[in-house]
Design an enzyme around this catalytic site. Structure first.
Site, mmCIF file in Angstrom:
data_model
loop_
_atom_site.group_PDB
_atom_site.id
_atom_site.type_symbol
_atom_site.label_atom_id
_atom_site.label_comp_id
_atom_site.label_asym_id
_atom_site.label_seq_id
_atom_site.Cartn_x
_atom_site.Cartn_y
_atom_site.Cartn_z
ATOM 1 N N HIS A 181 8.683 43.632 45.915
ATOM 2 C CA HIS A 181 7.922 43.305 44.706
ATOM 3 C C HIS A 181 7.269 41.928 44.779
ATOM 4 C CE1 HIS A 181 11.734 41.299 43.507
ATOM 5 N NE2 HIS A 181 10.960 40.545 42.756
ATOM 6 N N GLU A 219 17.427 31.237 42.565
ATOM 7 C CA GLU A 219 17.835 31.936 41.356
ATOM 8 C C GLU A 219 18.904 31.117 40.644
ATOM 9 O OE1 GLU A 219 17.817 36.556 42.092
ATOM 10 O OE2 GLU A 219 18.798 35.566 43.775
ATOM 11 N N ASP A 238 19.782 40.229 51.551
ATOM 12 C CA ASP A 238 19.242 40.545 50.233
ATOM 13 C C ASP A 238 17.888 39.906 49.995
ATOM 14 O OD1 ASP A 238 19.407 41.702 47.606
ATOM 15 O OD2 ASP A 238 19.931 39.735 46.815
ATOM 16 N N HIS A 243 12.013 39.325 51.293
ATOM 17 C CA HIS A 243 11.119 38.519 50.456
ATOM 18 C C HIS A 243 10.556 37.308 51.194
ATOM 19 C CE1 HIS A 243 12.126 41.038 47.196
ATOM 20 N NE2 HIS A 243 13.175 40.405 46.743
ATOM 21 N N LYS A 343 21.645 31.701 45.090
ATOM 22 C CA LYS A 343 22.026 32.005 43.707
ATOM 23 C C LYS A 343 22.723 30.799 43.088
ATOM 24 C CE LYS A 343 22.287 37.040 43.818
ATOM 25 N NZ LYS A 343 21.206 37.151 42.821
#
Length: 491
Positions: A181, A219, A238, A243, A343
């Site tokens: 995305h 994040e 991940d 990405h 994260k």
């Protein structure tokens, strides 16, 4: 002479099937994106949206789920009662266990005759193979069908190849949309125009005029409800493998000969294949693994990763990765590339920073800010592009100060800017492959990432602790400092 308007055939009916249709991705991203596409008349008139799940629901129960779980992810200004009602009329539900071939008969019965079929696999990757095989077995795949595969596609190179081989038995490569995305974000797509639609940057977009490149995807949240998935995956698989490497490809690629999907993806593939492979010594020197400990995030206390629900107390899974990469070609020779993701970091921030080289000589006595010529492409939370330059402060003397030239896309264009998933879903409907990964791209990315993961296992070192709400382990700052650089928020 016939002056009548040429007849345009109506769009074929569309059946859009979401496997994992009651999951988190569907509720938070896919169904809201489809509502927005419906609101702006970007779905074919005869479109049905079928959610496939194992819950023993009927259509009414699914609509209730959508009312309760999906409605909150749609912006209030975009919500209209009449449009919402007509959107709900498009929704259908099929109860099925995707591992059982016989359950696909119910799906076949729900689909429209002679429709285009778009299958979105929002499930665990280990289900992709059986879903595609059962679709073929039920006679639900033809030359008009398309399948969307969510990341991460596989756990390593071997599993990625196995999935690609198996899916490729039922769908041609031109029918397979491997979605990332980040490639649907307006600013990422604008980066190609910035580079290849203007003359001012291209002569400088290379060594030695660029000092460094850094890409950050940070994040502020923890693992949330994804503990089981995340602990077996980690930040490298991940986020980094997909990405960040895809963003790097857009930054570093050579100009394609056209916007044909394969022309663009050929150039991205060259970047991935030009990444310098890492030896075990490189892994030890040029990578940093981290794991967040207790701290504060977004003004609230945050537990450490090992205290999160369903995380093993002795887990060595990384929640942070920073690394230095090198691209072995003439354009990027000797330019350090810094990639970072994590994260529970200080802020939700995704940004690409192109740091231009220092002046070879300065005539100004105030030289403290010589390294300010940088292009900053912000992807989230807001999207913008800034070029930082030096200017003279008002008043007597020649005191310098960095100032920003802003490319304000929102002010420049009155058109609504669609969110990434909405844009990419429309691309799939229209058969546009440019912003989706090709098989060889995916496997090239795994080929570079896998030796790093194996190197970590061989070194057998625990991830470095960093406090929740910080910018990661101190070692990541030391990593960039070796090249006389710093992460942008630390400047």
């Amino acid at each position: 002479m016939n002056t009548s308007t040429p007849h345009t055939a109506p769009a074929a009916p569309l059946d859009l099937v979401i496997f994992g249709g009651v999951g988190d991705l569907s509720a938070r991203k896919l169904l809201p994106a489809l509502y927005m596409a419906h609101l702006h008349n970007n779905l074919p008139a005869a479109t049905r949206i079928h959610a496939v799940g194992r819950q023993p629901w009927d259509r009414a129960a699914f609509v209730t789920f959508v009312q309760e779980k999906v409605r909150g992810f749609i912006a209030e200004k975009a919500f209209a009662d009449a449009t919402w009602t007509s959107f709900l009329e498009r929704l259908h539900y099929v109860c099925a266990d995707v591992t059982l071939a016989e359950d696909f008969h119910a799906l076949a019965a729900a689909l429209q005759s002679n429709s285009d079929r778009m299958y979105y696999l929002a499930t665990a990757p280990n289900l992709f193979v059986s879903i595609c095989a059962h679709l073929r077995g039920a006679g639900l795949v033809d030359e008009r069908s398309r399948v969307v595969l969510e990341k991460p596609l596989g756990h390593d190179l071997a599993s990625a190849r196995q999935i690609n081989d198996s899916v490729g038995q039922h769908f041609q490569e031109k029918q397979i949309f491997r979605i990332d995305h980040y490639l649907g974000k307006e600013t990422v797509q604008n980066l190609m125009v910035l580079r290849f639609g203007n003359t001012i940057f291209e002569p400088l977009w290379r060594s030695p005029y660029i000092k460094s490149v850094q890409i950050t995807v940070a994040e502020s949240v923890g693992v949330e409800s994804r503990a089981g998935f995340y602990d077996s995956t980690g930040a490298m698989r991940d986020m980094m493998q997909n990405h960040l490497l895809q963003l790097l490809c857009i930054v570093a690629m050579e100009p394609p000969v056209s916007l044909d999907p394969d022309a663009v993806r050929d150039e991205k593939l060259k970047v991935l294949r030009s990444l310098r492979p890492m030896t075990i010594a490189d892994v030890a020197k040029d990578t940093v693994r981290g794991q967040y400990s207790a701290g504060a995030s977004d003004g609230e206390a945050a537990v450490g990763y090992l205290q999160e629900a369903d995380i093993p107390a002795d887990s060595n899974t990384e929640t942070f990765v920073a690394l230095q990469a090198h691209i072995n070609n003439w354009r990027w020779a000797n330019v350090p590339i810094f990639l970072r993701t994590g994260k529970r970091m200080a802020a939700r921030q995704s940004e690409i920073v192109i740091q231009f080289a220092d002046l070879p000589f300065t005539i100004f006595s105030d030289s403290a800010h010589q390294s300010v010529n940088r292009l900053m492409i912000r992807l989230q939370p807001e999207e913008h592009i800034q070029l930082q330059m030096m200017a003279k402060e008002p008043g007597s003397g020649m005191k310098l100060r960095p100032v920003n030239l802003n490319l304000d896309l929102e002010a420049a264009f009155s058109e609504r800017r669609a969110e990434a998933y909405e844009r990419l879903l429309i691309d799939v409907i229209k058969g546009r492959l440019t912003h989706f990964m090709r098989r060889d791209e995916l496997e090239a990315a795994w080929s570079w990432v896998e030796p790093i993961i194996n190197g970590w296992q061989q070194l057998n070192e625990k991830p470095k602790a960093y406090t929740a709400g910080s910018w990661g382990p101190a070692a990541s700052s030391a990593l960039v400092a070796r090249e006389a650089c710093s992460w942008i928020e630390e400047s």
